[in-house]
Scaffold this active site. Structure first.
Site, short mmCIF file in Angstrom:
data_model
loop_
_atom_site.label_atom_id
_atom_site.label_comp_id
_atom_site.label_asym_id
_atom_site.label_seq_id
_atom_site.Cartn_x
_atom_site.Cartn_y
_atom_site.Cartn_z
N TYR A 1 26.38 -0.17 20.03
CA TYR A 1 25.15 -0.89 20.40
C TYR A 1 24.24 0.02 21.21
CZ TYR A 1 22.34 -4.68 22.51
OH TYR A 1 21.33 -5.50 22.93
N LYS B 1 20.44 1.26 20.19
CA LYS B 1 19.28 0.95 21.03
C LYS B 1 18.59 2.23 21.51
CE LYS B 1 19.37 -3.56 20.85
NZ LYS B 1 18.29 -4.32 20.21
#
Length: 252
Positions: free
Chosen positions: A150, A154
């Protein structure tokens, strides 16, 4: 009053996306809500103070996304504001992160926004005005344990925002990211459940733990994220930025 614009918000059926849609509608814009759950989308649309449209699509399916944008353009004309909000996380130590989880995080949190930006950008440039806002995360600014895939996605999407902003800086189009900390949303509820299961804490204790990670000592309200998105619409001098809405977690 600002000029009404045609807006497309992904992940609009709940949480940050629903709050953004509500704020943009309250500001006088018409808002196309994109998500997978038609019942939830219709519920959000029914609460909008202004004109809304619910469009079902999975942002990781290129054909569905293309059809969804085509539908909005057919009924309302070119998308003038894109808020790419749909996303999700997965928690695991790096050495236990599977290839499948890694690929899923990049597809949802990086590749899907890329495709959306690529699709709507030409119309914005041609019109000489446009606003793109990607909802990233505080972990676009710093590394965090247990969420390697993640975090990488990002970081990547913040790079996409900066590169796109540099390309179109003289066209009247701005491209920014909003980087929230832990927000009081269903996604955070899932994180709370995972922490409780992993540590033996109660859900209330796990939620308090997340709140304490932010200097303000509480979770972010989705409306506070929506306020940052709304700011990006009205200020044409702000582009290529990752705007932190994280309670002071990352100072930049």
């Amino acid at each position: 009053m600002t000029q009404p614009r045609t807006c497309l918000v992904t992940g609009a059926s709940r949480g940050i996306g629903a709050a953004v849609a509500a704020r943009l509608s309250a500001d006088g814009h018409r808002v196309a809500l994109l998500g997978r759950d038609v019942v939830s989308l219709d519920s959000v649309r029914a609460r909008l103070p202004g004109e809304g449209m619910a469009v079902t699509a999975d942002v990781t399916d290129p054909a569905q996304v293309a059809a969804a944008v085509d539908l909005v353009e057919r009924d309302w004309g070119p998308v003038e504001v894109l808020v790419s909000n749909a996303g999700a996380g997965v928690g695991a130590p790096l050495v236990e992160t599977s290839d499948e989880d890694w690929a899923r995080m990049l597809e949802l949190n990086l590749t899907a926004p890329f495709r959306l930006v690529r699709r709507v950008l030409p119309g914005m440039v041609e019109a000489g005005w446009g606003r793109i806002v990607v909802v990233a995360s505080v972990v676009a600014k710093h590394g965090e344990a247990q969420v390697a895939a993640y975090t990488a996605a990002k970081h990547g999407v913040l790079g996409l925002v900066r590169a796109a902003a540099a390309e179109v800086a003289r066209t009247g189009v701005t491209v920014n990211a909003v980087c929230p900390g832990y927000v009081d949303t269903p996604m955070t509820d899932t994180t709370v459940e995972a922490i409780a299961a992993r540590t033996g804490r109660s859900p209330d204790e796990a939620r308090a733990l997340l709140a304490r990670r932010q200097p303000i000592g509480r979770l972010i309200d989705p409306a506070e994220v929506a306020e940052a998105v709304a700011f990006c619409l009205v200020n044409g001098a702000v582009t290529g930025q990752g705007i932190n809405v994280d309670g002071g977690t990352v100072q930049s």
